[in-house]
Write a protein that holds these residues in place. Structure first.
Motif, PDB file in Angstrom:
ATOM      1  N   VAL A  16       4.279  16.587  -0.466  1.00  0.00           N
ATOM      2  CA  VAL A  16       4.582  16.165   0.903  1.00  0.00           C
ATOM      3  C   VAL A  16       4.150  14.714   1.123  1.00  0.00           C
ATOM      4  N   THR A  17       2.995  14.336   0.599  1.00  0.00           N
ATOM      5  CA  THR A  17       2.516  12.969   0.769  1.00  0.00           C
ATOM      6  C   THR A  17       3.373  11.982  -0.015  1.00  0.00           C
ATOM      7  N   CYS A  18       3.851  12.394  -1.173  1.00  0.00           N
ATOM      8  CA  CYS A  18       4.741  11.538  -1.961  1.00  0.00           C
ATOM      9  C   CYS A  18       6.040  11.276  -1.192  1.00  0.00           C
ATOM     10  N   LEU A  19       6.611  12.301  -0.626  1.00  0.00           N
ATOM     11  CA  LEU A  19       7.830  12.143   0.170  1.00  0.00           C
ATOM     12  C   LEU A  19       7.560  11.281   1.407  1.00  0.00           C
ATOM     13  N   TYR A  20       6.440  11.533   2.060  1.00  0.00           N
ATOM     14  CA  TYR A  20       6.063  10.739   3.238  1.00  0.00           C
ATOM     15  C   TYR A  20       5.914   9.264   2.876  1.00  0.00           C
ATOM     16  N   SER A  21       5.273   8.984   1.750  1.00  0.00           N
ATOM     17  CA  SER A  21       5.074   7.581   1.362  1.00  0.00           C
ATOM     18  C   SER A  21       6.391   6.898   1.055  1.00  0.00           C
ATOM     19  N   LEU A  22       7.324   7.626   0.456  1.00  0.00           N
ATOM     20  CA  LEU A  22       8.631   7.046   0.166  1.00  0.00           C
ATOM     21  C   LEU A  22       9.382   6.732   1.463  1.00  0.00           C
ATOM     22  N   LEU A  23       9.388   7.680   2.392  1.00  0.00           N
ATOM     23  CA  LEU A  23      10.104   7.468   3.661  1.00  0.00           C
ATOM     24  C   LEU A  23       9.489   6.335   4.474  1.00  0.00           C
ATOM     25  N   THR A  24       8.166   6.282   4.540  1.00  0.00           N
ATOM     26  CA  THR A  24       7.529   5.224   5.332  1.00  0.00           C
ATOM     27  C   THR A  24       7.613   3.873   4.633  1.00  0.00           C
ATOM     28  N   ALA A  25       7.681   3.856   3.300  1.00  0.00           N
ATOM     29  CA  ALA A  25       7.878   2.581   2.601  1.00  0.00           C
ATOM     30  C   ALA A  25       9.267   2.029   2.909  1.00  0.00           C
ATOM     31  N   LEU A  26      10.263   2.898   2.932  1.00  0.00           N
ATOM     32  CA  LEU A  26      11.608   2.453   3.310  1.00  0.00           C
ATOM     33  C   LEU A  26      11.636   1.982   4.764  1.00  0.00           C
ATOM     34  N   GLY A  27      10.904   2.686   5.640  1.00  0.00           N
ATOM     35  CA  GLY A  27      10.808   2.257   7.031  1.00  0.00           C
ATOM     36  C   GLY A  27      10.098   0.924   7.173  1.00  0.00           C
ATOM     37  N   SER A  28       9.054   0.705   6.414  1.00  0.00           N
ATOM     38  CA  SER A  28       8.341  -0.575   6.452  1.00  0.00           C
ATOM     39  C   SER A  28       9.220  -1.704   5.936  1.00  0.00           C
ATOM     40  N   LEU A  29      10.008  -1.403   4.914  1.00  0.00           N
ATOM     41  CA  LEU A  29      10.936  -2.405   4.389  1.00  0.00           C
ATOM     42  C   LEU A  29      11.963  -2.789   5.447  1.00  0.00           C
ATOM     43  N   ARG A  30      12.424  -1.810   6.198  1.00  0.00           N
ATOM     44  CA  ARG A  30      13.378  -2.075   7.278  1.00  0.00           C
ATOM     45  C   ARG A  30      12.735  -2.910   8.375  1.00  0.00           C
ATOM     46  N   LEU A  31      11.463  -2.618   8.685  1.00  0.00           N
ATOM     47  CA  LEU A  31      10.771  -3.388   9.725  1.00  0.00           C
ATOM     48  C   LEU A  31      10.544  -4.831   9.290  1.00  0.00           C
ATOM     49  N   LEU A  72       0.824  -1.213   0.000  1.00  0.00           N
ATOM     50  CA  LEU A  72       0.000   0.000   0.000  1.00  0.00           C
ATOM     51  C   LEU A  72       0.857   1.261   0.000  1.00  0.00           C
ATOM     52  N   ARG A  73       1.965   1.232   0.712  1.00  0.00           N
ATOM     53  CA  ARG A  73       2.849   2.412   0.728  1.00  0.00           C
ATOM     54  C   ARG A  73       3.521   2.605  -0.629  1.00  0.00           C
ATOM     55  N   ALA A  74       3.897   1.525  -1.293  1.00  0.00           N
ATOM     56  CA  ALA A  74       4.464   1.626  -2.643  1.00  0.00           C
ATOM     57  C   ALA A  74       3.408   2.132  -3.630  1.00  0.00           C
ATOM     58  N   LEU A  75       2.185   1.649  -3.483  1.00  0.00           N
ATOM     59  CA  LEU A  75       1.093   2.125  -4.336  1.00  0.00           C
ATOM     60  C   LEU A  75       0.804   3.602  -4.080  1.00  0.00           C
ATOM     61  N   LEU A  76       0.856   4.006  -2.816  1.00  0.00           N
ATOM     62  CA  LEU A  76       0.656   5.414  -2.467  1.00  0.00           C
ATOM     63  C   LEU A  76       1.725   6.281  -3.120  1.00  0.00           C
ATOM     64  N   PHE A  77       2.969   5.816  -3.110  1.00  0.00           N
ATOM     65  CA  PHE A  77       4.043   6.569  -3.755  1.00  0.00           C
ATOM     66  C   PHE A  77       3.784   6.703  -5.251  1.00  0.00           C
ATOM     67  N   ALA A  78       3.404   5.605  -5.898  1.00  0.00           N
ATOM     68  CA  ALA A  78       3.153   5.639  -7.343  1.00  0.00           C
ATOM     69  C   ALA A  78       1.978   6.558  -7.691  1.00  0.00           C
ATOM     70  N   VAL A  79       0.915   6.492  -6.906  1.00  0.00           N
ATOM     71  CA  VAL A  79      -0.268   7.309  -7.188  1.00  0.00           C
ATOM     72  C   VAL A  79       0.022   8.794  -6.960  1.00  0.00           C
ATOM     73  N   THR A  80       0.683   9.128  -5.856  1.00  0.00           N
ATOM     74  CA  THR A  80       0.957  10.540  -5.592  1.00  0.00           C
ATOM     75  C   THR A  80       1.977  11.105  -6.572  1.00  0.00           C
ATOM     76  N   LEU A  81       2.960  10.303  -6.971  1.00  0.00           N
ATOM     77  CA  LEU A  81       3.927  10.775  -7.963  1.00  0.00           C
ATOM     78  C   LEU A  81       3.253  11.000  -9.311  1.00  0.00           C
ATOM     79  N   SER A  82       2.353  10.096  -9.697  1.00  0.00           N
ATOM     80  CA  SER A  82       1.614  10.270 -10.953  1.00  0.00           C
ATOM     81  C   SER A  82       0.751  11.525 -10.910  1.00  0.00           C
ATOM     82  N   ALA A  83       0.036  11.713  -9.813  1.00  0.00           N
ATOM     83  CA  ALA A  83      -0.812  12.901  -9.688  1.00  0.00           C
ATOM     84  C   ALA A  83       0.028  14.173  -9.685  1.00  0.00           C
ATOM     85  N   LEU A  84       1.178  14.111  -9.071  1.00  0.00           N
ATOM     86  CA  LEU A  84       2.087  15.256  -9.017  1.00  0.00           C
ATOM     87  C   LEU A  84       2.572  15.642 -10.412  1.00  0.00           C
TER      88      LEU A  84
END
Length: 194
Positions: free
Chosen positions: A87-102, A33-45
């Motif tokens: 801001v949401t695109c950046l947030y999704s990227l950072l939290t996706a990396l954090g989720s990957l680490r978890l 979901l976080r990867a999808l959020l990144f893709a959707v917000t980047l596309s909209a951006l």
């Protein structure tokens, strides 16, 4: 009674010894979901940032043609939508990396899940408000408002309106994804507390 208490104590000891899942309840779904959020917000951006069109309007009195541009920067609501998407695109990227680490090893704590829950709810609210403001501007451009004598412009600036409408739709999808992430983190936190 003694056997029931002994059985209950033995079962609770087994439950306490079981390790908690790494990312809360559904680490793979959260990462997806976080990867999808990144893709959707980047596309909209990208779609919103490229929303620009210039139309030539004839002026019969001057016997000339005047260029009239429609840009993103002409509307504060669209600028707000662009900033919220950034801001949401950046947030999704950072939290996706954090989720990957978890997922990779360290178990997530209840505090981490709670902070992610709060941030997901915050960004869902920001995206929902930006989507509403951008959608209001898009609707006025598409339909106009005869009571306030605001004419529709989408019949003239069709490319610009398609870009704005598409980005508003993608921002709505991003808002829904953020609500799903908040619900997923709330459920993970609930399971951890039981």
């Amino acid at each position: 009674m003694a056997t029931v208490d002994a059985t209950t104590a033995a079962e609770s000891g087994k439950a306490a010894a079981a390790p908690a899942p790494a990312g809360g309840g559904f680490p793979g779904a959260e990462l997806a979901l976080r990867a999808l959020l990144f893709a959707v917000t980047l596309s909209a951006l990208v779609v919103l940032a490229t929303a620009k069109q210039t139309v030539l309007f004839p002026v019969p009195v001057l016997r000339a043609v005047v260029p009239m541009p429609a840009k993103l920067s002409h509307s504060p609501a669209l600028i707000y939508l662009l900033v919220a998407l950034c801001v949401t695109c950046l947030y999704s990227l950072l939290t996706a990396l954090g989720s990957l680490r978890l997922i990779s090893g360290s178990a997530s704590t209840a505090r981490t899940l709670f902070i992610l829950l709060l941030l997901d709810v915050f960004y869902a609210a920001v995206m929902a408000s930006a989507t509403g403001s951008g959608g209001g501007v898009a609707w006025i451009g598409f339909k106009g408002n005869s009571h306030t004598r605001w004419n529709k412009i989408c019949n003239t600036y069709s490319k610009f309106c398609r870009h704005v409408g598409s980005s508003v739709f993608l921002a709505l999808v991003a808002s829904i994804i953020l609500v799903l992430l908040a619900a997923l983190n709330a459920y993970s936190l609930y399971r951890r507390s039981r």
